[in-house]
Design a protein around this motif. Structure first.
Motif, mmCIF file in Angstrom:
data_model
loop_
_atom_site.group_PDB
_atom_site.id
_atom_site.type_symbol
_atom_site.label_atom_id
_atom_site.label_comp_id
_atom_site.label_asym_id
_atom_site.label_seq_id
_atom_site.Cartn_x
_atom_site.Cartn_y
_atom_site.Cartn_z
ATOM 1 N N ASP B 68 -7.388 2.790 -24.847
ATOM 2 C CA ASP B 68 -6.713 4.052 -25.150
ATOM 3 C C ASP B 68 -7.541 5.277 -24.758
ATOM 4 O O ASP B 68 -7.032 6.225 -24.156
ATOM 5 N N GLY B 69 -8.836 5.253 -25.080
ATOM 6 C CA GLY B 69 -9.695 6.394 -24.758
ATOM 7 C C GLY B 69 -9.747 6.638 -23.254
ATOM 8 O O GLY B 69 -9.665 7.785 -22.794
ATOM 9 N N ARG B 70 -9.890 5.544 -22.483
ATOM 10 C CA ARG B 70 -9.936 5.685 -21.027
ATOM 11 C C ARG B 70 -8.624 6.259 -20.492
ATOM 12 O O ARG B 70 -8.623 7.111 -19.602
ATOM 13 N N ASP B 71 -7.511 5.770 -21.052
ATOM 14 C CA ASP B 71 -6.215 6.284 -20.601
ATOM 15 C C ASP B 71 -6.109 7.790 -20.854
ATOM 16 O O ASP B 71 -5.616 8.541 -20.004
ATOM 17 N N ARG B 72 -6.577 8.226 -22.018
ATOM 18 C CA ARG B 72 -6.535 9.661 -22.332
ATOM 19 C C ARG B 72 -7.457 10.439 -21.390
ATOM 20 O O ARG B 72 -7.121 11.531 -20.933
ATOM 21 N N LEU B 73 -8.639 9.864 -21.097
ATOM 22 C CA LEU B 73 -9.571 10.539 -20.186
ATOM 23 C C LEU B 73 -8.950 10.702 -18.797
ATOM 24 O O LEU B 73 -9.057 11.765 -18.167
ATOM 25 N N ASP B 158 -10.849 18.141 -15.437
ATOM 26 C CA ASP B 158 -10.506 19.357 -16.181
ATOM 27 C C ASP B 158 -11.358 19.395 -17.455
ATOM 28 O O ASP B 158 -11.059 18.729 -18.449
ATOM 29 N N ALA B 159 -12.440 20.188 -17.400
ATOM 30 C CA ALA B 159 -13.416 20.191 -18.496
ATOM 31 C C ALA B 159 -12.778 20.678 -19.806
ATOM 32 O O ALA B 159 -13.033 20.108 -20.875
ATOM 33 N N THR B 160 -11.963 21.703 -19.724
ATOM 34 C CA THR B 160 -11.324 22.208 -20.946
ATOM 35 C C THR B 160 -10.391 21.155 -21.534
ATOM 36 O O THR B 160 -10.342 20.956 -22.760
ATOM 37 N N GLY B 161 -9.650 20.475 -20.673
ATOM 38 C CA GLY B 161 -8.770 19.403 -21.141
ATOM 39 C C GLY B 161 -9.546 18.294 -21.837
ATOM 40 O O GLY B 161 -9.145 17.808 -22.908
ATOM 41 N N VAL B 162 -10.667 17.895 -21.260
ATOM 42 C CA VAL B 162 -11.494 16.839 -21.867
ATOM 43 C C VAL B 162 -12.054 17.317 -23.207
ATOM 44 O O VAL B 162 -12.065 16.569 -24.196
ATOM 45 N N ASP B 163 -12.506 18.578 -23.257
ATOM 46 C CA ASP B 163 -13.053 19.105 -24.514
ATOM 47 C C ASP B 163 -11.985 19.095 -25.614
ATOM 48 O O ASP B 163 -12.270 18.728 -26.766
ATOM 49 N N ASN B 164 -10.766 19.507 -25.254
ATOM 50 C CA ASN B 164 -9.688 19.511 -26.250
ATOM 51 C C ASN B 164 -9.295 18.095 -26.662
ATOM 52 O O ASN B 164 -8.898 17.855 -27.810
ATOM 53 N N GLU B 165 -9.389 17.159 -25.741
ATOM 54 C CA GLU B 165 -8.986 15.777 -26.003
ATOM 55 C C GLU B 165 -9.986 15.066 -26.915
ATOM 56 O O GLU B 165 -9.601 14.302 -27.808
#
Lengths: 204, 204
Positions: B68-73, B158-165
């Motif tokens: 799941d984590g990889r899929d979100r990343l 997308d650094a902001t996307g990863v930070d929010n995720e």
């Protein structure tokens, strides 16, 4: 000696683990044993290989030996760092070249047009230069240790003053000073604590 | 093999020179040979030692395994990097903790009051966190190689996307993704040119 990490986890030779990572320390005094130009070139021949984004290689290095250049450098160094910086056989001024894009046709020929792309975007260049030069500063400090020398990195200096003194007519921005030499008497402060795994690392 | 630098210039074992600096390459494919949690911990046990300014150690690491984590990343990774990021046994999200000052009483006890000093200065913290975490990213990439593994650093996300995720409720700012594993078929692109000594280095 720090515990050596076993070979099924870390394949790097135990002596090399100690030399680069676990036993090496920041030196605060230096003997007058010289460091040769050949040694500095060999350090560069290691530093140049590990990766940077788009192969931009923004790190620039000014090696300053004792004499007029060192005297000029010392005027920009924080007082607490001056004595050791005066006596190191070599001081490296590590800088980021924010005009790294001028070399992109050579270093990144697989995507033509990137030089022009970055020429129009100085803000992105500044961030990319500083971050990737930062990685290369990390490689540099370990490469100095690979040469059997002690490194003494120092952030306590006037970066703008150093840039005006040595880097006019370029886009080099100084990041860090590194004293380089053989450790002298009382070279080591006690090692400070490291953060533990659970503070630094998460799993997902 | 690249020319080995002779022992009077580089004292590091020739095999270690090759493993960390001269022969190691960025891998673009990975086999399904697993990477153990013990190996990740051993990599940390090397990375933690080389120096940072005031011993601030701002690097933070999120290890992401398939699931799941990889899929979100993957939803935040540039399209050209997605296939290799999907198949790597481990992906490290390397980040800078801009709240590093919260640990200063522990990691820099020799100058009390620095925690409060930095608490009042978020702009300085941001720059210091990013620069010093950058050095530690350099140490990290070489430590992955020290573990006998290939690293594949990637800025295309997308650094902001990863930070929010992944990093809500923290001050972690993602800097780089690194695929980690054993190199698979056709893992290597041709090596790109390196800048020469006279372009990078000056003497004073």
């Amino acid at each position: 000696m720090t515990d050596v990490l076993p070979g099924h986890l870390i394949t790097l030779d135990p002596q090399a683990q100690a030399q680069l990572f676990t036993e090496a320390r920041t030196a605060n005094t230096f003997t007058d044993t010289p460091v040769s130009d050949e040694q500095l070139r060999a350090i560069f021949d290691l530093v140049k290989y590990p990766p940077t984004a788009m192969n931009v290689q923004p790190l620039r290095i000014l090696f300053v030996r004792p004499g007029d250049g060192r005297d000029r450098l010392l005027t920009h160094v924080a007082e607490g760092n001056r004595a050791k910086t005066a006596t190191a056989p070599v001081v490296a001024v590590l800088a980021a070249d924010t005009d790294f894009h001028e070399h992109l046709d050579t270093v990144f020929p697989i995507r033509p047009g990137m030089r022009e792309h970055f020429a129009a975007d100085p803000a992105t260049r500044d961030g990319m230069a500083r971050f990737n030069a930062g990685l290369q500063v990390g490689y540099f400090l370990l490469a100095v240790r690979a040469a059997g020398l002690a490194a003494g990195p120092m952030g306590g200096f006037d970066a703008t003053g150093v840039d005006n003194e040595f880097f006019t007519g370029t886009a080099w921005k100084s990041l860090l000073l590194v004293n380089i030499g053989h450790p002298g008497p009382d070279a080591w402060h006690p090692r400070l604590p490291r953060l533990d795994y659970d503070t630094v690392v998460r799993h997902a």
